[in-house]
Design an enzyme around this catalytic site. Structure first.
Site, PDB file in Angstrom:
ATOM      1  N   LYS A   1       0.848  -1.171  -0.132  1.00  0.00           N
ATOM      2  CA  LYS A   1       0.139  -0.006  -0.119  1.00  0.00           C
ATOM      3  C   LYS A   1       0.854   1.214   0.003  1.00  0.00           C
ATOM      4  O   LYS A   1       1.935   1.263   0.737  1.00  0.00           O
ATOM      5  CB  LYS A   1      -0.818  -0.106   1.277  1.00  0.00           C
ATOM      6  CG  LYS A   1      -1.959   1.007   1.422  1.00  0.00           C
ATOM      7  CD  LYS A   1      -2.609   0.936   2.625  1.00  0.00           C
ATOM      8  CE  LYS A   1      -3.798   1.848   2.824  1.00  0.00           C
ATOM      9  NZ  LYS A   1      -4.641   1.719   4.023  1.00  0.00           N
TER      10      LYS A   1
ATOM     11  N   SER B   1      -9.413   1.303   3.215  1.00  0.00           N
ATOM     12  CA  SER B   1      -8.545   2.084   2.319  1.00  0.00           C
ATOM     13  C   SER B   1      -7.607   1.621   1.666  1.00  0.00           C
ATOM     14  O   SER B   1      -6.861   1.869   0.538  1.00  0.00           O
ATOM     15  CB  SER B   1      -7.847   3.504   2.746  1.00  0.00           C
ATOM     16  OG  SER B   1      -6.981   3.016   3.859  1.00  0.00           O
TER      17      SER B   1
ATOM     18  N   SER C   1      -9.338  -0.814   7.408  1.00  0.00           N
ATOM     19  CA  SER C   1      -8.716  -0.908   6.086  1.00  0.00           C
ATOM     20  C   SER C   1      -8.277  -2.067   5.325  1.00  0.00           C
ATOM     21  O   SER C   1      -7.920  -2.096   4.391  1.00  0.00           O
ATOM     22  CB  SER C   1      -7.966   0.271   5.870  1.00  0.00           C
ATOM     23  OG  SER C   1      -8.645   1.627   6.202  1.00  0.00           O
TER      24      SER C   1
END
Length: 430
Positions: free
Chosen positions: A35, A112, A136
């Site tokens: 990420k 996210s 997330s």
């Protein structure tokens, strides 16, 4: 690479190879993605927003979690798309696009850590790194039909990771294979292999499963049948979790209001729990990022902008009570679970929203799941989301929660349960 071939999962592609080693390494031959919230030396950590990337320099070191994976023999293939400033659970990014959910292309992938989940679901990598503050990792894992693990708070180093809210920030990971999920976990957690331990009890909170729009025979009953076959029915216990939390967490009374008390589609004590968590999360986000946000006035997507500016305006009122809630809930659930007990939950109570859903509607939509997702978040417990196939053409998942520090136990339990759960799902379809 075009979105059609990589599902829009990647921000940036590159190859970081592990150092040569004469020893057999636990992750040798595996690939992973990261990420875009983790520092990697020589690359700008973009935090999901081009204004952030423009105003920050390339990282001079690599986050320890990423280094651990490289040293264990895995190869990194790049950085993945994320929601702006990690402040959303939809998986939508107006600047870099919404990664396509391979399981249900018309549905959001969840955020996210959207790109990290999509990269695994699309089999572009063997596993991936995300972060889980509010949910997330768990939400995108559920929406994309893969495994997602949120570790105990503080169990994996968050150094070299842009903070969102330190009381809840964790480094999590995704995989399709429970063995890979477990191996990655042992590397990140720095723990030795140990024999699986039979759970002392599996707690089914009936009120939480009644909150779900997914039929209970596709979630809790699948788990119960697997548990009964593997460990016997004596370890299955039923509770009304909302009542237990209300009785055992007195500080929640400060967050109970008429809005929480009389909503038919919510559990009042858990709605109050999510309110406490979101307040502390907003306050810590403000402390971390208000200076940059007010100075730069960045361009945010409409579904992000209001949320971030609301956080910037929040005061410290009631944050001390939030910490009391955390302590009381951790003590209450530690007592409820005991040694090697597990709490089962729907990962999310509803199917993934459609990609073009109205942002205002989405905010209302996520109030229900957050009441369930805040349980592990507030007390810092570990939680794993496990896919249970498809129902009405959308992915279904169940979660298992274990007390703080029980990460190895929970990872082993997933590996033990996984084939039995798949068999139960196959029998439902027969």
């Amino acid at each position: 690479m075009a979105k059609s071939s990589d599902f829009g999962a990647f921000m940036e592609k590159f190859v970081l190879k592990p150092s040569p080693s004469p020893n057999h390494l636990p992750l040798a031959g595996l690939t992973f993605a990261v990420k875009d919230i983790f520092d990697i030396e020589g690359y700008i950590t973009g935090f999901g927003n081009p204004d952030w990337a423009r105003t920050h320099s390339a990282a001079t070191t690599t986050a320890p979690a990423v280094m651990d994976l490289l040293r264990a023999g895995a190869t990194c293939l790049g950085k993945t798309v994320m929601d702006e400033m990690a402040y959303c659970m939809y998986g939508v990014n107006k600047h870099y696009g919404t990664p396509t959910n391979p399981c249900a292309p018309e549905r959001v992938p969840g955020g996210s850590s959207s790109g990290s989940a999509v990269a695994v679901a699309a089999m572009l990598v063997d596993f991936s790194l995300g972060t889980d503050t509010g949910a997330s990792v768990r939400v995108p894992a559920s929406y994309c039909g893969i495994l997602g693990f949120r570790p105990s708070l503080g169990a994996v180093s968050t150094a070299g990771v842009i903070p969102m809210s330190q009381s809840f920030d964790t480094v999590g990971w995704f995989a399709q294979d429970p063995m890979i999920l477990n191996r990655v976990g042992h590397v990140l957690l720095h723990i030795p292999d140990e024999d699986p331990i039979q759970p002392s009890k599996i707690i089914i909170p009936e009120d939480c499963f009644h909150l779900s729009s997914i039929p209970v025979d596709r979630t809790a009953q699948v788990l119960v049948r697997s548990i009964e076959k593997l460990f016997g029915g004596q370890c299955v216990k039923h509770v009304i979790l909302g009542d237990y939390v209300k009785d055992q967490v007195p500080s929640l009374q400060h967050f109970m209001d008429k809005g929480n008390e009389y909503q038919e589609d919510n559990i009042p004590s858990l709605a109050a729990l999510s309110s406490a968590m979101r307040l502390l999360q907003r306050y810590e986000f403000k402390n971390n990022h208000a200076e940059w946000v007010t100075k730069v006035n960045p361009d945010f997507g409409p579904e992000i902008s209001e949320r971030i500016w609301d956080a910037i305006k929040v005061t410290g009122e009631k944050t001390d009570i939030c910490h009391s809630v955390r302590t009381e809930l951790r003590n209450a659930l530690t007592s409820l679970l005991g040694d090697h007990g597990v709490l089962a939950l729907p990962t999310t109570p509803d199917e993934p929203p459609k990609v073009q859903a109205n942002p205002a509607t989405l905010d209302l939509f996520f109030s229900r799941p957050f009441s369930l997702l805040s349980i592990a978040g507030v007390c810092g417990f570990c939680q794993v989301s496990i896919p249970l196939g498809m129902h009405d053409n959308v992915p279904v998942a169940i979660s298992l929660v274990a007390k703080h520090g029980s990460d190895a136990f929970l990872l082993n339990l997933v590996e033990t349960l996984y084939d039995s759960l798949k068999e139960e799902i196959r029998m439902l379809k027969a």
